[in-house]
Design a protein around this motif. Structure first.
Motif, PDB file in Angstrom:
ATOM      1  N   VAL A   9       0.812  -1.207   0.000  1.00  0.00           N
ATOM      2  CA  VAL A   9       0.000   0.000   0.000  1.00  0.00           C
ATOM      3  C   VAL A   9       0.855   1.271   0.000  1.00  0.00           C
ATOM      4  O   VAL A   9       0.573   2.226  -0.729  1.00  0.00           O
ATOM      5  N   LEU A  10       1.928   1.266   0.793  1.00  0.00           N
ATOM      6  CA  LEU A  10       2.738   2.479   0.947  1.00  0.00           C
ATOM      7  C   LEU A  10       3.833   2.608  -0.096  1.00  0.00           C
ATOM      8  O   LEU A  10       4.281   3.708  -0.390  1.00  0.00           O
ATOM      9  N   GLY A  11       4.259   1.485  -0.641  1.00  0.00           N
ATOM     10  CA  GLY A  11       5.326   1.526  -1.630  1.00  0.00           C
ATOM     11  C   GLY A  11       6.655   1.072  -1.051  1.00  0.00           C
ATOM     12  O   GLY A  11       6.898   1.146   0.162  1.00  0.00           O
ATOM     13  N   GLU A  12       7.536   0.633  -1.922  1.00  0.00           N
ATOM     14  CA  GLU A  12       8.844   0.115  -1.513  1.00  0.00           C
ATOM     15  C   GLU A  12       9.656   1.216  -0.831  1.00  0.00           C
ATOM     16  O   GLU A  12       9.690   2.359  -1.279  1.00  0.00           O
ATOM     17  N   VAL A  49       7.234   3.034  10.352  1.00  0.00           N
ATOM     18  CA  VAL A  49       6.740   3.728   9.159  1.00  0.00           C
ATOM     19  C   VAL A  49       6.812   5.236   9.395  1.00  0.00           C
ATOM     20  O   VAL A  49       6.703   5.707  10.528  1.00  0.00           O
ATOM     21  N   LEU A  50       7.024   5.974   8.310  1.00  0.00           N
ATOM     22  CA  LEU A  50       7.090   7.429   8.380  1.00  0.00           C
ATOM     23  C   LEU A  50       6.061   8.020   7.424  1.00  0.00           C
ATOM     24  O   LEU A  50       6.383   8.387   6.294  1.00  0.00           O
ATOM     25  N   GLU A  55      -3.484  11.038   5.017  1.00  0.00           N
ATOM     26  CA  GLU A  55      -4.103   9.879   4.378  1.00  0.00           C
ATOM     27  C   GLU A  55      -3.224   8.642   4.487  1.00  0.00           C
ATOM     28  O   GLU A  55      -3.720   7.524   4.658  1.00  0.00           O
ATOM     29  N   GLN A  56      -1.907   8.807   4.362  1.00  0.00           N
ATOM     30  CA  GLN A  56      -1.010   7.666   4.558  1.00  0.00           C
ATOM     31  C   GLN A  56      -1.130   7.144   5.988  1.00  0.00           C
ATOM     32  O   GLN A  56      -1.163   5.923   6.214  1.00  0.00           O
TER      33      GLN A  56
END
Length: 444
Positions: A9-12, A49-50, A55-56
């Motif tokens: 969902v967040l990306g690599e 996670v950062l 929305e993230q």
């Protein structure tokens, strides 16, 4: 499975799994306490996670709720009580990318939780404004970290602590299947101050600001520590003289201030001050009247540029003692103004220099109070609590900094209200698990 879902969902590269990085982000300055160090040194999250947008963050929270994964919010990690240490693994929410200043008006600033307080203060001063209060770690600490884990600091001599009207509004995100944003103002913000982020993820705040003052910084030296305290008491209660900081350290604490070695005077107790520059001459006269010498000054033109006297106040004094002393820790105490010397004498008689006095004069409910961060020579946990018990027996209030349990460190927290808010905003008990005493250890 949930880790892969986060990455998908967040990306690599947006989810941190590298062990050394996760371990670093799983820690705060809990090591100020030897007791907490032993309890928390092995605690680490599964990942970090950062989020860069609200929305993230909402997406991360929804995934954590779906899989019942613990979440631990984090700012810059400058807290001292293990507020940001995950007890049950899970996800570290590093909020430092949510760092926007939303708006500055005449009397308030709206800002995201991850904004560095030092940058915020610098921005405000360029606009002719400044914050009411901020921690001594302001260059690195974040707004959210300070509000959720702190209490007071520079400016508290004038404006009090966080819950003395120094937070106007907060916006938090709930931890449920469809996370919501909720904004609270006025008295309702109290439940979200110094709550370790247990009842909602603080994402924005509105803080009061005022017109910028030109602050001079000073160090006054005294042969007799009691004279330093008398001078400080008199100055603290003189409302006409505008102050931002009034900190007193007895010798031998200053011998640990190595970067001040050209300034520190052997055997002298120190009073460190930030005062409106228009009072500089009067301040010098006051110091001399109490047997002191205003022997070091940083002019207002160099305020917050380079060396700052605040770098040796509040828990920075403890930090210097730990770096250059041996087995040093601290307590958080509140002495009675009318009995301060009686209480000091009793403690010195029983424990000698095992306890070294350090006072920060602040306002509590509008009353000037000699708050204290005494440096303590650490011998054992048992000895530490013997000292605490004795202090309390003679009327010195102790807020215990050697526990990660919310409320046990004092601050008159509204624990029942915080617990009620947690049940509503975090129904699965995923936020900063184990920090509320009545539900510590419970995990879903």
């Amino acid at each position: 499975m949930w880790k892969q879902e986060l990455e998908d969902v967040l990306g690599e590269g947006k989810v941190i799994f590298k062990e050394s990085d996760v371990a670093r982000l799983s820690k705060d300055c809990y090591w100020f306490s030897p007791v907490l160090y032993e309890e928390l040194k092995d605690k680490v999250a599964d990942c970090a996670v950062l989020p860069e947008t609200i929305e993230q963050l909402r997406t991360i929270v929804a995934i954590a709720v779906k899989h019942r994964i613990p979440l631990t919010p984090r700012g810059a990690g400058t807290g001292n009580y293990g507020q940001g240490v995950p007890l049950n693994g899970g996800i570290i929410l590093d909020l430092t990318k949510l760092n926007q200043i939303n708006g500055i008006s005449a009397n308030e600033v709206s800002v995201q939780a991850g904004a560095r307080i030092g940058k915020l203060e610098k921005t405000l001063r360029k606009e002719g404004k400044e914050l009411h209060i901020y921690p001594s770690t302001f260059l690195t600490s974040t707004v959210g970290g300070f509000l959720c884990g702190g209490s007071g600091g520079i400016g508290s001599i004038r404006w009090g602590n966080l819950w003395d009207g120094n937070v106007l509004a907060v916006t938090i995100m709930t931890v449920e299947e469809s996370p919501k944003l909720l904004t609270f103002k006025g008295e309702k913000v109290v439940d979200y101050i110094h709550n370790y982020g247990t009842s909602g993820i603080l994402v924005e705040a509105v803080l009061p600001i005022e017109a910028k003052t030109e602050w001079s910084q000073h160090i006054a030296f005294f042969d007799d520590f009691k004279d330093a305290v008398r001078f400080s008491e008199k100055l603290a209660t003189e409302e006409r003289i505008v102050k931002r900081l009034l900190s007193v350290c007895e010798w031998p604490i200053p011998e640990h201030f190595h970067s001040l070695k050209k300034v520190v005077r052997e055997g002298k107790s120190m009073v460190m001050l930030e005062v409106d520059e228009s009072f500089d001459d009067e301040l010098r006269e006051w110091a001399e009247a109490y047997g002191g010498d205003l022997g070091f000054t940083i002019p207002s033109s160099k305020y917050q540029k380079g060396m700052k006297v605040s770098d040796y106040t509040w828990n920075h004094a403890t930090l210097w003692a730990q770096k250059h002393g041996e087995n040093m820790t601290y307590l958080q105490a509140r002495f009675e103004t009318e009995r301060i010397f009686e209480q000091m004498d009793a403690i010195r008689s029983k424990f000698g220099l095992e306890i070294q006095f350090h006072f920060e004069f602040i306002k509590i409910d509008g009353v000037i109070t000699p708050a204290s961060l005494p440096v303590v020579l650490y011998k054992s946990k048992e000895r530490l609590y013997e000292i605490i018990d004795y202090c309390e027996s003679i009327g010195v209030v102790i807020n215990d900094p050697h526990t990660y349990l919310l409320g046990f460190g004092g601050y008159n927290l509204r624990m029942e209200e915080i617990e009620k808010k947690k049940k509503v905003n975090d129904p699965y008990n995923l936020l900063n698990q184990g920090k509320i005493p009545t539900i510590a250890g419970q995990a879903n």
